[in-house]
Motif scaffolding. Structure first.
Motif, PDB file in Angstrom:
ATOM      1  N   ALA A  66       0.836  -1.200   0.000  1.00  0.00           N
ATOM      2  CA  ALA A  66       0.000   0.000   0.000  1.00  0.00           C
ATOM      3  C   ALA A  66       0.876   1.258   0.000  1.00  0.00           C
ATOM      4  CB  ALA A  66      -0.930  -0.002   1.206  1.00  0.00           C
ATOM      5  N   SER A  67       1.967   1.218   0.750  1.00  0.00           N
ATOM      6  CA  SER A  67       2.854   2.386   0.772  1.00  0.00           C
ATOM      7  C   SER A  67       3.555   2.560  -0.577  1.00  0.00           C
ATOM      8  CB  SER A  67       3.860   2.305   1.918  1.00  0.00           C
ATOM      9  OG  SER A  67       4.797   1.285   1.713  1.00  0.00           O
ATOM     10  N   LEU A  68       3.868   1.467  -1.255  1.00  0.00           N
ATOM     11  CA  LEU A  68       4.502   1.547  -2.571  1.00  0.00           C
ATOM     12  C   LEU A  68       3.561   2.196  -3.589  1.00  0.00           C
ATOM     13  CD1 LEU A  68       6.999   0.831  -4.310  1.00  0.00           C
ATOM     14  CD2 LEU A  68       5.895  -1.362  -4.779  1.00  0.00           C
ATOM     15  N   ILE A  69       2.314   1.787  -3.599  1.00  0.00           N
ATOM     16  CA  ILE A  69       1.321   2.375  -4.497  1.00  0.00           C
ATOM     17  C   ILE A  69       1.176   3.867  -4.200  1.00  0.00           C
ATOM     18  CG2 ILE A  69      -1.136   2.420  -5.117  1.00  0.00           C
ATOM     19  CD1 ILE A  69      -1.107  -0.669  -4.520  1.00  0.00           C
ATOM     20  N   THR A  70       1.082   4.201  -2.932  1.00  0.00           N
ATOM     21  CA  THR A  70       0.934   5.594  -2.520  1.00  0.00           C
ATOM     22  C   THR A  70       2.162   6.411  -2.918  1.00  0.00           C
ATOM     23  OG1 THR A  70      -0.427   4.824  -0.667  1.00  0.00           O
ATOM     24  CG2 THR A  70       0.385   7.083  -0.547  1.00  0.00           C
ATOM     25  N   GLN A  71       3.329   5.835  -2.766  1.00  0.00           N
ATOM     26  CA  GLN A  71       4.564   6.515  -3.151  1.00  0.00           C
ATOM     27  C   GLN A  71       4.609   6.758  -4.667  1.00  0.00           C
ATOM     28  OE1 GLN A  71       8.174   4.770  -1.662  1.00  0.00           O
ATOM     29  NE2 GLN A  71       9.455   5.998  -3.007  1.00  0.00           N
TER      30      GLN A  71
END
Length: 151
Positions: A66-71
């Motif tokens: 989820a953090s990768l997508i957000t990044q």
């Protein structure tokens, strides 16, 4: 990793961090008001994406994914906002264009991660789709007579 792991993703803090990082690297040719817009739009879109990912029922993602997508969203919104500002696109049109970019990144990255694509392929796939999406948005504005070919 489990759904409960995903719930540990603090998307608000992450969005603030991405926006702060963006504020630190705004190109010198971008004026202060436009720089403020860049920081605010990154925060809003990243927070919205993170929240959607965390609250999705039966998600197969973990907090790291989820953090990768957000990044990815933060990075692409940064680059495309700078492009839009430099192209002197009317401020009233900017958010709509950027929304399309953010949604494209969200959708493509999420599907690619769920399919288990390696990160290198994921990055290439997202970039390809962002370029197509952005080009189409520019062509749509040109077709409506809002932008000239030179712009």
């Amino acid at each position: 990793m489990t759904q409960s792991d995903l719930k540990s993703f603090n998307y608000d803090e992450f969005a603030k961090d991405l926006a702060t990082q963006a504020g630190d690297v705004i190109p010198e040719d971008i004026d202060k008001q436009d720089g403020k817009f860049i920081v605010e739009i990154i925060y809003r879109f990243c927070k919205m994406a993170g929240e959607a990912l965390v609250n999705e029922e039966n998600s197969k993602l973990n907090a790291q994914e989820a953090s990768l997508i957000t990044q990815f969203i933060g990075e692409w919104i940064f680059h495309k906002t700078v492009d839009i500002i430099r192209a002197q696109i009317d401020p009233q049109l900017r958010e709509g264009i950027l929304q399309k970019v953010a949604f494209t990144v969200f959708d493509i990255a999420k599907k690619a991660i769920e399919k288990g694509l390696p990160q290198e392929q994921l990055i290439t796939l997202v970039e390809s789709h962002v370029k197509k999406c952005f080009q189409k948005a520019m062509e749509d504005l040109e077709a409506k007579g809002i932008l000239s070919d030179e712009e």
